[in-house]
Design a protein around this motif. Structure first.
Motif, PDB file in Angstrom:
ATOM      1  N   ALA A   1       3.469  10.653  -4.204  1.00  0.00           N
ATOM      2  CA  ALA A   1       4.473   9.958  -5.016  1.00  0.00           C
ATOM      3  C   ALA A   1       4.513  10.568  -6.416  1.00  0.00           C
ATOM      4  O   ALA A   1       3.980  10.012  -7.370  1.00  0.00           O
ATOM      5  CB  ALA A   1       4.161   8.470  -5.095  1.00  0.00           C
ATOM      6  N   GLY A   2       5.109  11.748  -6.497  1.00  0.00           N
ATOM      7  CA  GLY A   2       5.301  12.376  -7.786  1.00  0.00           C
ATOM      8  C   GLY A   2       4.106  13.158  -8.287  1.00  0.00           C
ATOM      9  O   GLY A   2       3.059  13.229  -7.642  1.00  0.00           O
TER      10      GLY A   2
ATOM     11  N   ARG B   1       3.547  13.003   5.088  1.00  0.00           N
ATOM     12  CA  ARG B   1       3.502  13.256   3.650  1.00  0.00           C
ATOM     13  C   ARG B   1       4.289  12.206   2.873  1.00  0.00           C
ATOM     14  O   ARG B   1       3.929  11.849   1.748  1.00  0.00           O
ATOM     15  CB  ARG B   1       4.051  14.673   3.375  1.00  0.00           C
ATOM     16  CG  ARG B   1       3.914  15.133   1.929  1.00  0.00           C
ATOM     17  CD  ARG B   1       2.464  15.185   1.471  1.00  0.00           C
ATOM     18  NE  ARG B   1       1.654  16.066   2.283  1.00  0.00           N
ATOM     19  CZ  ARG B   1       1.412  17.348   1.966  1.00  0.00           C
ATOM     20  NH1 ARG B   1       1.920  17.858   0.862  1.00  0.00           N
ATOM     21  NH2 ARG B   1       0.644  18.097   2.738  1.00  0.00           N
ATOM     22  N   LEU B   2       5.360  11.705   3.475  1.00  0.00           N
ATOM     23  CA  LEU B   2       6.177  10.690   2.821  1.00  0.00           C
ATOM     24  C   LEU B   2       5.368   9.461   2.449  1.00  0.00           C
ATOM     25  O   LEU B   2       5.647   8.796   1.445  1.00  0.00           O
ATOM     26  CB  LEU B   2       7.331  10.282   3.746  1.00  0.00           C
ATOM     27  CG  LEU B   2       8.329   9.232   3.248  1.00  0.00           C
ATOM     28  CD1 LEU B   2       9.130   9.806   2.080  1.00  0.00           C
ATOM     29  CD2 LEU B   2       9.258   8.809   4.379  1.00  0.00           C
TER      30      LEU B   2
ATOM     31  N   ASN C   1       0.887  -1.170   0.000  1.00  0.00           N
ATOM     32  CA  ASN C   1       0.000   0.000   0.000  1.00  0.00           C
ATOM     33  C   ASN C   1       0.919   1.213   0.000  1.00  0.00           C
ATOM     34  O   ASN C   1       1.182   1.816   1.038  1.00  0.00           O
ATOM     35  CB  ASN C   1      -0.909  -0.004   1.230  1.00  0.00           C
ATOM     36  CG  ASN C   1      -1.752   1.263   1.306  1.00  0.00           C
ATOM     37  OD1 ASN C   1      -1.943   1.965   0.320  1.00  0.00           O
ATOM     38  ND2 ASN C   1      -2.266   1.557   2.492  1.00  0.00           N
ATOM     39  N   PRO C   2       1.456   1.590  -1.174  1.00  0.00           N
ATOM     40  CA  PRO C   2       2.444   2.662  -1.239  1.00  0.00           C
ATOM     41  C   PRO C   2       1.774   4.030  -1.305  1.00  0.00           C
ATOM     42  O   PRO C   2       0.543   4.119  -1.449  1.00  0.00           O
ATOM     43  CB  PRO C   2       3.147   2.357  -2.572  1.00  0.00           C
ATOM     44  CG  PRO C   2       2.042   1.829  -3.426  1.00  0.00           C
ATOM     45  CD  PRO C   2       1.155   1.023  -2.493  1.00  0.00           C
ATOM     46  N   PRO C   3       2.546   5.099  -1.206  1.00  0.00           N
ATOM     47  CA  PRO C   3       1.956   6.422  -1.458  1.00  0.00           C
ATOM     48  C   PRO C   3       1.481   6.508  -2.896  1.00  0.00           C
ATOM     49  O   PRO C   3       2.182   6.073  -3.810  1.00  0.00           O
ATOM     50  CB  PRO C   3       3.124   7.378  -1.177  1.00  0.00           C
ATOM     51  CG  PRO C   3       4.357   6.552  -1.305  1.00  0.00           C
ATOM     52  CD  PRO C   3       3.972   5.178  -0.877  1.00  0.00           C
ATOM     53  N   TYR C   4       0.289   7.076  -3.099  1.00  0.00           N
ATOM     54  CA  TYR C   4      -0.227   7.155  -4.470  1.00  0.00           C
ATOM     55  C   TYR C   4      -1.027   8.424  -4.741  1.00  0.00           C
ATOM     56  O   TYR C   4      -1.753   8.516  -5.735  1.00  0.00           O
ATOM     57  CB  TYR C   4      -1.069   5.923  -4.806  1.00  0.00           C
ATOM     58  CG  TYR C   4      -2.171   5.565  -3.833  1.00  0.00           C
ATOM     59  CD1 TYR C   4      -3.339   6.321  -3.733  1.00  0.00           C
ATOM     60  CD2 TYR C   4      -2.060   4.437  -3.013  1.00  0.00           C
ATOM     61  CE1 TYR C   4      -4.353   5.977  -2.851  1.00  0.00           C
ATOM     62  CE2 TYR C   4      -3.080   4.079  -2.141  1.00  0.00           C
ATOM     63  CZ  TYR C   4      -4.218   4.847  -2.065  1.00  0.00           C
ATOM     64  OH  TYR C   4      -5.229   4.499  -1.200  1.00  0.00           O
ATOM     65  N   ILE C   5      -0.917   9.423  -3.887  1.00  0.00           N
ATOM     66  CA  ILE C   5      -1.601  10.696  -4.113  1.00  0.00           C
ATOM     67  C   ILE C   5      -0.658  11.628  -4.869  1.00  0.00           C
ATOM     68  O   ILE C   5       0.530  11.727  -4.540  1.00  0.00           O
ATOM     69  CB  ILE C   5      -2.041  11.332  -2.786  1.00  0.00           C
ATOM     70  CG1 ILE C   5      -3.004  10.398  -2.048  1.00  0.00           C
ATOM     71  CG2 ILE C   5      -2.713  12.678  -3.031  1.00  0.00           C
ATOM     72  CD1 ILE C   5      -3.431  10.909  -0.686  1.00  0.00           C
ATOM     73  N   ALA C   6      -1.179  12.323  -5.848  1.00  0.00           N
ATOM     74  CA  ALA C   6      -0.369  13.257  -6.629  1.00  0.00           C
ATOM     75  C   ALA C   6       0.025  14.454  -5.766  1.00  0.00           C
ATOM     76  O   ALA C   6      -0.764  14.959  -4.964  1.00  0.00           O
ATOM     77  CB  ALA C   6      -1.139  13.728  -7.849  1.00  0.00           C
ATOM     78  N   GLU C   7       1.263  14.903  -5.926  1.00  0.00           N
ATOM     79  CA  GLU C   7       1.706  16.094  -5.211  1.00  0.00           C
ATOM     80  C   GLU C   7       0.845  17.281  -5.645  1.00  0.00           C
ATOM     81  O   GLU C   7       0.592  17.483  -6.822  1.00  0.00           O
ATOM     82  CB  GLU C   7       3.181  16.360  -5.518  1.00  0.00           C
ATOM     83  CG  GLU C   7       4.108  15.282  -4.963  1.00  0.00           C
ATOM     84  CD  GLU C   7       5.545  15.461  -5.437  1.00  0.00           C
ATOM     85  OE1 GLU C   7       5.798  16.383  -6.236  1.00  0.00           O
ATOM     86  OE2 GLU C   7       6.401  14.658  -5.030  1.00  0.00           O
ATOM     87  N   GLY C   8       0.386  18.037  -4.686  1.00  0.00           N
ATOM     88  CA  GLY C   8      -0.468  19.170  -4.991  1.00  0.00           C
ATOM     89  C   GLY C   8      -1.945  18.841  -5.031  1.00  0.00           C
ATOM     90  O   GLY C   8      -2.773  19.725  -5.268  1.00  0.00           O
ATOM     91  N   ASP C   9      -2.302  17.592  -4.796  1.00  0.00           N
ATOM     92  CA  ASP C   9      -3.712  17.198  -4.786  1.00  0.00           C
ATOM     93  C   ASP C   9      -4.442  17.930  -3.653  1.00  0.00           C
ATOM     94  O   ASP C   9      -3.951  18.016  -2.525  1.00  0.00           O
ATOM     95  CB  ASP C   9      -3.825  15.687  -4.583  1.00  0.00           C
ATOM     96  CG  ASP C   9      -5.232  15.162  -4.794  1.00  0.00           C
ATOM     97  OD1 ASP C   9      -6.129  15.538  -4.015  1.00  0.00           O
ATOM     98  OD2 ASP C   9      -5.430  14.364  -5.729  1.00  0.00           O
ATOM     99  N   ALA C  10      -5.625  18.426  -3.962  1.00  0.00           N
ATOM    100  CA  ALA C  10      -6.385  19.203  -2.977  1.00  0.00           C
ATOM    101  C   ALA C  10      -6.771  18.379  -1.756  1.00  0.00           C
ATOM    102  O   ALA C  10      -6.977  18.937  -0.673  1.00  0.00           O
ATOM    103  CB  ALA C  10      -7.636  19.777  -3.636  1.00  0.00           C
TER     104      ALA C  10
END
Length: 305
Positions: free
Chosen positions: A238-239, A233-234, A214-223
């Motif tokens: 993920a990009g 946040r880490l 279950n890795p990080p999968y939210i886009a940076e800057g997502d509301a």
């Protein structure tokens, strides 16, 4: 607001919302304080009553369901003081799990703090699929990449004690939480390794029968990140498109799996097609996506030929 922030017990009439008298009962019983806490949280939480019950139950060392049967029980002044402080923290947006330090997942109660994501019921869909792939009583090698609190690894270990489990994380603080949970639950046989994705996996540990993540999968800057400001946040982003970690994991998984072994990945509700494409590009077969208990596409998996 910490528990130590309030130096003395606030009298009921000095609290932001008066504590009512119900059916002639004097303020200071469970039911009164639950009503007060619910009122305080109204407008701050979509689950005000549930939050108020969970917080007070934790302070009283009681089950939430049992608490409902004891509305007339008196609450000690020291407990009320801590309860008022916890309610203030919840009003500020801090998740209940971080306030009480525990979160239920699968059949387990896990210690959590701000070093780890709070385990979600969505992830239980991954656990359910993984268990269907691992026969009971058959020793297999399992790998959990980015274990966080240890939720997935511990759920699998609780159901498949014959298996050998390795769990990794790039965060030493997260591994400390996972290790603590393993010791508390009597699952000290799980091995934990520090490092980023495949760098944390020793060569002699492979091949695995099953790899889950279950890795990080939210886009940076997502509301949506604003609502997750208390979580690390880490472990969230993920990009630019949220797929960086999923690319790394899917690209390296086949080299760590035995022929016929499976890779299962949790991802965002709208990322199923992209993750399927990543697995196909990595040579996986029998690729499919499954929904979580809320009906959203949440987990995608494939088998190494």
């Amino acid at each position: 607001m910490s528990d130590a922030a309030a130096p003395s017990l606030p009298p009921p009439d000095s609290l932001p919302r008066p504590v009512p008298t119900v059916d002639g009962l004097a303020p200071g019983v469970v039911g009164n304080w639950l009503d007060w806490g619910t009122g305080e949280l109204a407008g701050h939480s979509d689950s005000a009553r549930a939050d108020a019950e969970i917080l007070l139950a934790a302070l009283l060392g009681s089950e939430r369901a049992r608490l409902r049967l004891h509305h007339d029980d008196a609450v000690e002044a020291a407990t009320v003081l801590r309860y008022a402080a916890w309610i203030e923290r919840r009003k500020g947006g801090e998740p209940v799990a971080y306030i009480v330090g525990l979160q239920g997942f699968w059949t387990l109660d896990l210690v959590v703090d701000t070093a780890v994501l709070i385990p979600r019921p969505d992830t239980e869909a991954l656990v359910e699929w993984a268990l269907a792939l691992v026969p009971a009583g058959v020793p297999q090698r399992l790998l959990d990449l980015g274990t966080g609190s240890g939720a997935i690894a511990l759920a699998l270990a609780s159901e498949r004690p014959a298996c050998e489990l390795l769990a990794t994380d790039v965060s030493e603080a997260a591994l400390a939480v996972a290790g603590d949970n393993a010791r508390r639950l009597g699952m000290a046989s799980i091995r934990f390794r520090h490092g980023a994705w495949w760098d944390a996996v020793p060569a002699e540990a492979a091949p695995f029968d099953l790899i889950v993540s279950n890795p990080p999968y939210i886009a940076e800057g997502d509301a949506h990140l604003a609502a997750l400001r208390y979580e690390p946040r880490l472990a969230l982003t993920a990009g630019a498109d949220g797929l960086d970690a999923l690319r790394v994991i899917s690209g390296g998984a086949a080299a760590h799996l035995r022929p016929g072994g499976w890779l299962l990945l949790e991802h965002g509700h709208d990322q199923g097609p992209q993750v399927q494409a990543l697995l196909a590009a990595a040579g996986f077969t029998a690729i499919e996506s499954r929904r979580d208990f809320g009906g959203n596409v949440r987990v995608t998996g494939g088998r190494r030929p």
